[in-house]
Design a protein around this motif. Structure first.
Motif, PDB file in Angstrom:
ATOM      1  N   SER A 475       0.939  25.826  96.857  1.00 55.64           N
ATOM      2  CA  SER A 475       1.005  26.645  98.072  1.00 55.64           C
ATOM      3  C   SER A 475       0.386  25.900  99.259  1.00 55.64           C
ATOM      4  CB  SER A 475       0.319  27.993  97.843  1.00 55.64           C
ATOM      5  OG  SER A 475      -0.998  27.818  97.368  1.00 55.64           O
ATOM      6  N   ASP A 476       0.509  26.511 100.428  1.00 57.81           N
ATOM      7  CA  ASP A 476      -0.074  25.939 101.634  1.00 57.81           C
ATOM      8  C   ASP A 476      -1.560  26.290 101.637  1.00 57.81           C
ATOM      9  OD1 ASP A 476      -0.997  25.367 104.122  1.00 57.81           O
ATOM     10  OD2 ASP A 476       0.449  26.627 105.199  1.00 57.81           O
ATOM     11  N   VAL A 484      -1.316  29.113  94.679  1.00 60.92           N
ATOM     12  CA  VAL A 484      -0.240  28.856  93.720  1.00 60.92           C
ATOM     13  C   VAL A 484      -0.310  27.399  93.256  1.00 60.92           C
ATOM     14  CG1 VAL A 484       2.254  28.932  93.319  1.00 60.92           C
ATOM     15  CG2 VAL A 484       1.222  30.497  94.984  1.00 60.92           C
ATOM     16  N   ALA A 497       0.076  32.047  89.946  1.00 56.50           N
ATOM     17  CA  ALA A 497      -0.202  32.586  91.288  1.00 56.50           C
ATOM     18  C   ALA A 497      -1.359  33.570  91.180  1.00 56.50           C
ATOM     19  CB  ALA A 497       1.037  33.267  91.845  1.00 56.50           C
ATOM     20  N   ALA A 507       3.817  34.152  99.041  1.00 55.35           N
ATOM     21  CA  ALA A 507       3.767  32.718  99.359  1.00 55.35           C
ATOM     22  C   ALA A 507       5.169  32.151  99.301  1.00 55.35           C
ATOM     23  CB  ALA A 507       2.880  31.984  98.365  1.00 55.35           C
ATOM     24  N   LYS A 508       5.436  31.227 100.200  1.00 52.71           N
ATOM     25  CA  LYS A 508       6.692  30.472 100.114  1.00 52.71           C
ATOM     26  C   LYS A 508       6.329  29.037  99.746  1.00 52.71           C
ATOM     27  CE  LYS A 508       9.573  33.209 103.211  1.00 52.71           C
ATOM     28  NZ  LYS A 508      10.258  33.916 102.126  1.00 52.71           N
ATOM     29  N   ILE A 509       7.030  28.544  98.745  1.00 49.44           N
ATOM     30  CA  ILE A 509       6.776  27.155  98.343  1.00 49.44           C
ATOM     31  C   ILE A 509       8.096  26.396  98.340  1.00 49.44           C
ATOM     32  CG2 ILE A 509       4.747  27.697  96.927  1.00 49.44           C
ATOM     33  CD1 ILE A 509       6.601  27.452  94.464  1.00 49.44           C
ATOM     34  N   TYR A 529       9.056  36.246  91.362  1.00 54.21           N
ATOM     35  CA  TYR A 529       9.353  34.875  91.812  1.00 54.21           C
ATOM     36  C   TYR A 529      10.842  34.842  92.141  1.00 54.21           C
ATOM     37  CZ  TYR A 529       9.155  29.732  91.788  1.00 54.21           C
ATOM     38  OH  TYR A 529       9.193  28.399  92.142  1.00 54.21           O
ATOM     39  N   GLN A 535      13.393  27.260  99.775  1.00 44.28           N
ATOM     40  CA  GLN A 535      12.055  27.764  99.469  1.00 44.28           C
ATOM     41  C   GLN A 535      12.126  28.856  98.414  1.00 44.28           C
ATOM     42  OE1 GLN A 535      10.591  28.954 103.382  1.00 44.28           O
ATOM     43  NE2 GLN A 535       9.087  27.308 103.195  1.00 44.28           N
ATOM     44  N   THR A 537      10.120  32.169  96.740  1.00 44.27           N
ATOM     45  CA  THR A 537       9.182  33.162  97.275  1.00 44.27           C
ATOM     46  C   THR A 537       8.458  33.872  96.126  1.00 44.27           C
ATOM     47  OG1 THR A 537      10.712  33.519  99.072  1.00 44.27           O
ATOM     48  CG2 THR A 537       8.969  35.166  98.808  1.00 44.27           C
TER      49      THR A 537
END
Ligand code: NOJ
Ligand code: CA
Length: 551
Positions: A475-476, A484, A497, A507-509, A529, A535, A537
């Motif tokens: 994750s960011d 994550v 997560a 979260a967007k990865i 998920y 991306q 989500t």
């Protein structure tokens, strides 16, 4: 041919050793740390003992644990809970006998488990016969140079150095150097850069420091030859004095670990160093990380204004943690193991600082038990035992007694810990009438205990989630919630997560380009998920943690 056969048979009997000199069993080791005075009393004196531990091995194994670490069990003055050893070769009578410790090791091995002890390498008790001899005026006795004695205290010492000088006024000299409390004189492993104007600063190769190293080898050999599987080494980083970059301490341990690997290829040495980058280089198998403000606002016993990550308020951040962890992980991967323990006998339990309900603890335990490296569970953390504020100072515990209260086995008056009078228990129990206990949680499929059990079962049957599975942060890190990350080995891929907060998060990865992703374990079926083109989500409800399997 004959010797080849001997070799093959020896290999089959003793088990394998991996290229990095770790016994193979460490790859799947899951530790349980026991504070022996507080775990199980077998003779009604109010203090836990070895027979008590022996009677609880089936329980320990049932959690999914396969290795036990005992805090010191040696003859001690107990002015620092056993970390002030009088005789390193003898079990203290409060715990039992050497024979009982050997029997305990045998019982552990019968179950396919392992057991390690605590090696207080840095100091002894001031009541140890070694120290008593070194106090005498004659400087040429066997133990004379086991400690550091100085006639005068230089006035240019740093504050930290000066705090280690204890005025003893012994026939030998006025001062000695201590490690922790005044009753813990430091053993003399020498100085990294001896100052010629300070004659008490001996080099690491001087006869005294060399004799101390040999003594350490003797202690290790004594217990390993009796069936003990290794040691956690107390204050491992502090042996050589005035060694700011730790070069001399690392060199010392390289020598000792090299010797140990040859002599005891199935043994482990775990550093209490809190810097795996250094300790793994020094040849240790495992070292600990500090969770810092992930779980606690306290630093060295003092409250800071840090915003803790694992709270419902969710005001923490993960930037420092990610950097610290990535740095330690990338510098030790394939060399040795990190451990992020659930707790230990020196710090507040995970069930503290407003994190006391099972839902929150399950989220935190999901994080801790899906890390790479070797898991360590501090006794009682599996059932959510709390840190007890204002527990009395017992045997030098100071505020650490709140973390060392008796294990809670059942709903009886002394929680099944002891038949002694309540007033005679080693440390008073958690006074809460609803304190968690093993018996109650055994019968509840949704209990924290059973959650941990199932999590460890999943970990032990899933290579990617195990000690050697790779770890990648996904994750960011600037968006702290959810955190994550991915664990991966061979074809196995799992995304974890974590959301400690009391709000739903997303979260967007970067897409993992998976075909299917399933929520296979965690605290909530409602964590989702969604695979996207660019991306993916992940959505988590409040206070939840989910393990997704990625295919
Ligand atoms: C670290 C140990 O974990 C702690 O309990 C002890 O007080 C100090 N070292 C001194 O031995
Ligand atoms: Ca007892």
């Amino acid at each position: 041919m004959k010797s080849f056969l001997v070799l093959v048979i020896g290999f089959l009997i003793c088990g394998a050793v991996s290229a990095q000199n770790h016994p193979d069993w460490v790859k799947s080791a899951v530790f349980y740390q026991i504070y022996p005075s507080s775990f199980q009393d077998s003779n009604g004196d109010g203090i836990g003992d070895l027979k008590g531990i022996m009677s609880r091995l089936d329980y320990i194994q049932s959690i999914g644990i396969n290795t036990i670490w005992l805090n010191p069990v040696f003859k001690s003055a107990f002015k620092d809970g056993g970390y002030d050893v009088i005789d390193f070769y003898q079990v203290d009578q409060r715990f039992g006998t050497n024979t009982e410790l050997i029997q305990l090791a045998e019982e552990v091995h019968k179950r396919g488990m392992h057991i390690v002890l605590d090696l207080v390498a840095g100091h002894s008790s001031n009541e140890s016969p070694w120290f008593k001899q070194s106090m005498l005026a004659d400087k040429n006795l066997q133990y004379s140079d086991y400690y550091i004695w100085a006639p005068n205290k230089p006035n240019d010492l740093s504050e930290q150095e000066a705090s280690r000088w204890v005025e003893a006024n012994a026939p030998r000299a006025k001062y000695f150097i201590k490690n922790f409390y005044d009753i813990q004189p430091a053993l003399n492993y020498g100085y990294a850069n001896p100052n010629p104007n300070h004659p008490w600063e001996q080099s690491v190769d001087a006869p005294g420091p060399r004799a101390v190293r040999r003594e350490l080898q003797n202690i290790i050999t004594f217990w390993l030859e009796k069936g003990i599987d290794g040691f956690r080494v107390d204050l491992a980083a502090s042996l050589v004095k005035n060694d700011p970059d730790k070069k001399a301490t690392i060199a010392l341990w390289k020598e000792l670990n090299g010797w140990f690997d040859q002599k005891f290829p199935q043994g482990v040495l775990i550093a209490e160093w809190f810097n795996p980058k250094q300790s793994i280089e020094a040849g240790f198998d495992i070292d600990f990380l500090r969770p810092g403000k992930l779980t606690s606002a306290y630093e060295r016993g003092k409250k800071t204004d840090a915003k803790v990550y694992f709270t419902k308020a969710g005001e923490g951040d993960i930037v420092d943690w990610k950097q610290y962890f990535t740095d330690q992980y990338s510098n030790t991967i394939n060399k040795g193991y990190l451990s992020l323990p659930t707790g230990n006998h020196d710090s507040p339990r995970i069930a503290s600082e407003g994190r006391e309900d099972a839902a929150q603890l399950k989220v935190l335990l999901t994080f801790l038990l899906t890390q790479p490296g070797v898991p360590f569970i501090y006794y009682g953390d599996e059932i959510g035992m709390k840190y007890i504020q204002n527990s009395p100072d017992v045997e030098g515990s100071k505020n650490r007694s709140g973390t060392r209260t008796p294990m809670q086995w059942d709903g009886s008056e002394n929680a099944g810990f002891s038949t002694a009078q309540k007033a005679n228990l080693y440390i008073p129990l958690d006074p809460d009438a609803n304190r968690p206990n093993v018996a109650k949680q055994e019968s509840d499929p949704n209990s924290q205990l059973n959650y941990v059990r199932n999590l460890l079962k999943l970990r032990s049957t899933t290579e990617a989630l195990g000690n050697d599975g790779d770890w990648t942060f996904l994750s960011d890190e600037k968006q702290a919630y959810p955190m994550v990350y991915m664990r991966q080995k061979g074809n196995g891929k799992y995304v974890i997560a974590i959301n400690p907060t009391d709000r739903a998060v997303e979260a967007k990865i970067k897409t993992l380009q998976a075909n299917h992703v399933n929520n296979i374990y965690g605290t909530s079926k409602n964590g989702t998920y969604k695979i996207g083109k660019e991306q993916d989500t992940i959505k988590l409800p409040a206070v939840s943690a989910v393990i997704f399997k990625v295919e």
